[in-house]
Enzyme design. Structure first.
Site, PDB file in Angstrom:
ATOM      1  N   TRP A   1       0.848  -1.192   0.000  1.00  0.00           N
ATOM      2  CA  TRP A   1       0.000   0.000   0.000  1.00  0.00           C
ATOM      3  C   TRP A   1       0.890   1.252   0.000  1.00  0.00           C
ATOM      4  O   TRP A   1       1.859   1.328   0.765  1.00  0.00           O
ATOM      5  CB  TRP A   1      -0.899   0.024   1.237  1.00  0.00           C
ATOM      6  CG  TRP A   1      -1.783   1.228   1.258  1.00  0.00           C
ATOM      7  CD1 TRP A   1      -2.948   1.392   0.576  1.00  0.00           C
ATOM      8  CD2 TRP A   1      -1.556   2.443   1.985  1.00  0.00           C
ATOM      9  NE1 TRP A   1      -3.468   2.635   0.830  1.00  0.00           N
ATOM     10  CE2 TRP A   1      -2.636   3.311   1.682  1.00  0.00           C
ATOM     11  CE3 TRP A   1      -0.559   2.893   2.841  1.00  0.00           C
ATOM     12  CZ2 TRP A   1      -2.738   4.591   2.217  1.00  0.00           C
ATOM     13  CZ3 TRP A   1      -0.653   4.179   3.375  1.00  0.00           C
ATOM     14  CH2 TRP A   1      -1.744   5.000   3.068  1.00  0.00           C
TER      15      TRP A   1
ATOM     16  N   ASP B   1       1.892  -8.487  -1.504  1.00  0.00           N
ATOM     17  CA  ASP B   1       0.475  -8.107  -1.558  1.00  0.00           C
ATOM     18  C   ASP B   1       0.302  -6.692  -2.102  1.00  0.00           C
ATOM     19  O   ASP B   1       0.828  -5.742  -1.547  1.00  0.00           O
ATOM     20  CB  ASP B   1      -0.145  -8.172  -0.166  1.00  0.00           C
ATOM     21  CG  ASP B   1      -1.602  -7.734  -0.191  1.00  0.00           C
ATOM     22  OD1 ASP B   1      -2.434  -8.510  -0.702  1.00  0.00           O
ATOM     23  OD2 ASP B   1      -1.906  -6.611   0.250  1.00  0.00           O
TER      24      ASP B   1
ATOM     25  N   TYR C   1      -4.111   0.517  -5.068  1.00  0.00           N
ATOM     26  CA  TYR C   1      -2.954   1.155  -4.430  1.00  0.00           C
ATOM     27  C   TYR C   1      -2.238   2.076  -5.412  1.00  0.00           C
ATOM     28  O   TYR C   1      -1.767   1.646  -6.469  1.00  0.00           O
ATOM     29  CB  TYR C   1      -1.975   0.109  -3.872  1.00  0.00           C
ATOM     30  CG  TYR C   1      -2.541  -0.748  -2.750  1.00  0.00           C
ATOM     31  CD1 TYR C   1      -3.760  -0.442  -2.138  1.00  0.00           C
ATOM     32  CD2 TYR C   1      -1.863  -1.868  -2.310  1.00  0.00           C
ATOM     33  CE1 TYR C   1      -4.268  -1.226  -1.115  1.00  0.00           C
ATOM     34  CE2 TYR C   1      -2.368  -2.665  -1.273  1.00  0.00           C
ATOM     35  CZ  TYR C   1      -3.580  -2.333  -0.693  1.00  0.00           C
ATOM     36  OH  TYR C   1      -4.077  -3.113   0.317  1.00  0.00           O
TER      37      TYR C   1
ATOM     38  N   GLN D   1      -8.015 -11.644   4.060  1.00  0.00           N
ATOM     39  CA  GLN D   1      -7.057 -10.623   4.512  1.00  0.00           C
ATOM     40  C   GLN D   1      -7.797  -9.602   5.361  1.00  0.00           C
ATOM     41  O   GLN D   1      -8.711  -8.930   4.885  1.00  0.00           O
ATOM     42  CB  GLN D   1      -6.408  -9.948   3.290  1.00  0.00           C
ATOM     43  CG  GLN D   1      -5.341  -8.971   3.695  1.00  0.00           C
ATOM     44  CD  GLN D   1      -4.666  -8.287   2.513  1.00  0.00           C
ATOM     45  OE1 GLN D   1      -4.606  -7.071   2.458  1.00  0.00           O
ATOM     46  NE2 GLN D   1      -4.160  -9.059   1.570  1.00  0.00           N
TER      47      GLN D   1
ATOM     48  N   TYR E   1      -3.294  -7.815   7.834  1.00  0.00           N
ATOM     49  CA  TYR E   1      -2.811  -6.533   7.292  1.00  0.00           C
ATOM     50  C   TYR E   1      -2.646  -5.506   8.407  1.00  0.00           C
ATOM     51  O   TYR E   1      -3.181  -5.661   9.490  1.00  0.00           O
ATOM     52  CB  TYR E   1      -3.676  -6.049   6.127  1.00  0.00           C
ATOM     53  CG  TYR E   1      -5.026  -5.414   6.372  1.00  0.00           C
ATOM     54  CD1 TYR E   1      -5.186  -4.195   7.021  1.00  0.00           C
ATOM     55  CD2 TYR E   1      -6.169  -6.005   5.840  1.00  0.00           C
ATOM     56  CE1 TYR E   1      -6.428  -3.603   7.172  1.00  0.00           C
ATOM     57  CE2 TYR E   1      -7.425  -5.428   5.980  1.00  0.00           C
ATOM     58  CZ  TYR E   1      -7.545  -4.210   6.652  1.00  0.00           C
ATOM     59  OH  TYR E   1      -8.773  -3.624   6.796  1.00  0.00           O
TER      60      TYR E   1
ATOM     61  N   LEU F   1       1.755  -3.832  11.820  1.00  0.00           N
ATOM     62  CA  LEU F   1       2.574  -2.892  12.607  1.00  0.00           C
ATOM     63  C   LEU F   1       1.764  -1.651  12.953  1.00  0.00           C
ATOM     64  O   LEU F   1       2.323  -0.578  13.221  1.00  0.00           O
ATOM     65  CB  LEU F   1       3.841  -2.514  11.823  1.00  0.00           C
ATOM     66  CG  LEU F   1       4.820  -3.664  11.568  1.00  0.00           C
ATOM     67  CD1 LEU F   1       5.946  -3.232  10.641  1.00  0.00           C
ATOM     68  CD2 LEU F   1       5.383  -4.207  12.880  1.00  0.00           C
TER      69      LEU F   1
HETATM   70  P1  NAP Z   1       1.813  -1.615   8.551  1.00  0.00           P
HETATM   71  O1  NAP Z   1       2.477  -2.641   7.752  1.00  0.00           O
HETATM   72  O2  NAP Z   1       1.165  -1.978   9.824  1.00  0.00           O
HETATM   73  O3  NAP Z   1       2.820  -0.398   8.850  1.00  0.00           O
HETATM   74  C1  NAP Z   1       3.574   0.195   7.842  1.00  0.00           C
HETATM   75  C2  NAP Z   1       4.397   1.295   8.481  1.00  0.00           C
HETATM   76  O4  NAP Z   1       5.335   0.711   9.389  1.00  0.00           O
HETATM   77  C3  NAP Z   1       5.209   2.097   7.492  1.00  0.00           C
HETATM   78  O5  NAP Z   1       5.170   3.434   7.915  1.00  0.00           O
HETATM   79  C4  NAP Z   1       6.612   1.531   7.615  1.00  0.00           C
HETATM   80  O6  NAP Z   1       7.591   2.514   7.374  1.00  0.00           O
HETATM   81  C5  NAP Z   1       6.639   1.132   9.081  1.00  0.00           C
HETATM   82  N1  NAP Z   1       7.542   0.010   9.307  1.00  0.00           N
HETATM   83  C6  NAP Z   1       7.735  -1.095   8.553  1.00  0.00           C
HETATM   84  N2  NAP Z   1       8.641  -1.911   9.097  1.00  0.00           N
HETATM   85  C7  NAP Z   1       9.048  -1.308  10.234  1.00  0.00           C
HETATM   86  C8  NAP Z   1       9.989  -1.652  11.235  1.00  0.00           C
HETATM   87  N3  NAP Z   1      10.665  -2.800  11.187  1.00  0.00           N
HETATM   88  N4  NAP Z   1      10.151  -0.777  12.287  1.00  0.00           N
HETATM   89  C9  NAP Z   1       9.471   0.366  12.364  1.00  0.00           C
HETATM   90  N5  NAP Z   1       8.558   0.748  11.438  1.00  0.00           N
HETATM   91  C10 NAP Z   1       8.355  -0.085  10.388  1.00  0.00           C
HETATM   92  O7  NAP Z   1       0.683  -0.831   7.719  1.00  0.00           O
HETATM   93  P2  NAP Z   1      -0.068  -0.985   6.315  1.00  0.00           P
HETATM   94  O8  NAP Z   1       0.772  -0.551   5.169  1.00  0.00           O
HETATM   95  O9  NAP Z   1      -1.388  -0.341   6.531  1.00  0.00           O
HETATM   96  O10 NAP Z   1      -0.380  -2.540   6.171  1.00  0.00           O
HETATM   97  C11 NAP Z   1       0.490  -3.424   5.523  1.00  0.00           C
HETATM   98  C12 NAP Z   1      -0.089  -3.936   4.218  1.00  0.00           C
HETATM   99  O11 NAP Z   1      -1.363  -4.530   4.435  1.00  0.00           O
HETATM  100  C13 NAP Z   1      -0.394  -2.844   3.188  1.00  0.00           C
HETATM  101  O12 NAP Z   1       0.782  -2.363   2.571  1.00  0.00           O
HETATM  102  C14 NAP Z   1      -1.317  -3.579   2.270  1.00  0.00           C
HETATM  103  O13 NAP Z   1      -0.615  -4.464   1.415  1.00  0.00           O
HETATM  104  C15 NAP Z   1      -2.170  -4.353   3.276  1.00  0.00           C
HETATM  105  N6  NAP Z   1      -3.431  -3.635   3.649  1.00  0.00           N
HETATM  106  C16 NAP Z   1      -4.602  -4.162   3.218  1.00  0.00           C
HETATM  107  C17 NAP Z   1      -5.794  -3.541   3.530  1.00  0.00           C
HETATM  108  C18 NAP Z   1      -7.061  -4.156   3.035  1.00  0.00           C
HETATM  109  O14 NAP Z   1      -8.127  -3.502   3.113  1.00  0.00           O
HETATM  110  N7  NAP Z   1      -7.033  -5.374   2.544  1.00  0.00           N
HETATM  111  C19 NAP Z   1      -5.824  -2.367   4.294  1.00  0.00           C
HETATM  112  C20 NAP Z   1      -4.609  -1.853   4.766  1.00  0.00           C
HETATM  113  C21 NAP Z   1      -3.411  -2.511   4.430  1.00  0.00           C
HETATM  114  P3  NAP Z   1       8.487   2.510   6.015  1.00  0.00           P
HETATM  115  O15 NAP Z   1       7.538   2.397   4.866  1.00  0.00           O
HETATM  116  O16 NAP Z   1       9.213   3.799   6.106  1.00  0.00           O
HETATM  117  O17 NAP Z   1       9.400   1.324   6.070  1.00  0.00           O
END
Ligand code: NAP
Length: 280
Positions: free
Chosen positions: A21, A64, A69, A180, A208, A211
């Site tokens: 995303w 994913d 996106y 998901q 999803y 973090l």
């Molecule tokens: P997330 O993975 O919970 O958090 C991402 C954030 O955490 C980014 O700001 C990233 O920063 C940071 N981060 C990553 N690794 C880290 C680490 N080791 N230490 C500290 N910070 C860290 O949030 P998300 O993007 O919402 O969710 C993940 C994925 O789930 C999405 O990309 C998408 O593919 C999927 N998703 C699906 C839905 C759905 O409706 N199906 C909804 C939301 C998300 P950096 O980018 O700077 O590394």
């Protein structure tokens, strides 16, 4: 890296995958960035491609993305990252409302395949349920895509237990491989019904925002972090994947975070420590 079976299939996907995303935004328009509350930087594209490539090197085969996106740019970026290693990765993408009518599903999938630069998608997921479109109609299109070799497995996202039941009943020849849904130490609502249902029915729960969108928990007991020599983010990923039916897809836009996430499950915690985290 640890791998788990996807649903009832024979497919093995990495327990820690890579969410996409917001990737690819740098080649989008300022309107997208503003709408999503994200900043754009011309160096972002190369950095994000490198981050995915590093994750693949480290064994994270589950990627994913979604047509939604960055208005398709995320899929294009994934396509660039995997162009030399398509056989090593498992590509999951999603069709979103308002594309859940039969013809629209077929068209959307072909568009995703073109943006990704692949011959087929491994897992095609319905991004959100749409009560305005009969699930039977959407699933007929999904089965046609499987029949034609454009999709290997069918998944859903943000489906409740009853919606998942209805989706399964609407399939003639295929099964739902995954659901998901949001799941993190700081958001455990799926534990009430969706997680036990997935365990019972052997459907992969793809967690999803594991973090918490980057709001890393501050409450994790220090002795746990010390005992396993992990960061709070690693502890969150280790905890969320403690159940065999769960895989997680954190998003990491840079190599440092990707490496940290890939090594988050190198050592498993004791049941007592998972329990202690649950109560933290
Ligand atoms: P997330 O993975 O919970 O958090 C991402 C954030 O955490 C980014 O700001 C990233 O920063 C940071 N981060 C990553 N690794 C880290 C680490 N080791 N230490 C500290 N910070 C860290 O949030 P998300 O993007 O919402 O969710 C993940 C994925 O789930 C999405 O990309 C998408 O593919 C999927 N998703 C699906 C839905 C759905 O409706 N199906 C909804 C939301 C998300 P950096 O980018 O700077 O590394």
């Amino acid at each position: 890296m640890e791998y788990r079976q996807l649903g009832r299939t024979e497919e093995k996907v990495s327990v820690i995958g890579m969410g996409c995303w917001g990737l690819g935004l740098s080649r989008g328009t300022d309107e997208w960035a503003r709408g999503l509350g994200l900043s754009r930087n011309s160096d972002d594209w190369a950095r994000e491609v490198s981050s995915l490539r590093r994750g693949i090197e480290l064994g994270m085969n589950l990627i994913d993305t979604a047509e939604r996106y960055s208005s398709g740019r995320s899929e294009e970026l994934v396509g660039e990252a995997i162009k030399d290693c398509r056989e090593d990765v498992f590509i999951a993408t999603k069709v979103a409302p308002p594309n859940l009518r039969y013809d629209a599903v077929i068209r959307a999938c072909k568009d995703s395949i073109r943006r990704l630069g692949v011959s087929h998608v491994d897992l095609y997921q319905i991004h959100w349920p749409d009560p305005g479109v009969p699930i039977k109609e959407t699933m007929s299109a999904m089965e046609k895509l499987v029949h034609d070799g454009l999709v290997r497995y069918i998944g859903v996202s943000n489906f409740s237990v009853s919606e998942t039941d209805a989706a399964r009943a609407a399939l003639a020849k295929n099964e739902i491989a995954s659901n998901q849904v949001e799941y993190a130490l700081t958001n455990r609502s799926v534990e009430a019904d969706i997680l036990p249902y997935c365990v019972k029915e052997k459907i992969t729960l793809m967690a999803y925002s594991p973090l918490a969108h980057g709001h890393i928990a501050r409450s994790i007991p220090a002795d746990i972090l010390q005992r396993y020599d992990v960061t709070p983010a690693q502890a969150m990923l280790n905890w969320v994947t403690r159940n065999e039916q769960v895989v997680a897809i954190p998003k990491a836009g840079n190599i440092k975070h990707q490496e940290e996430n890939a090594s988050s499950i190198a050592v498993r915690f004791s049941a007592a420590d998972y329990e202690k985290m649950s109560k933290s």
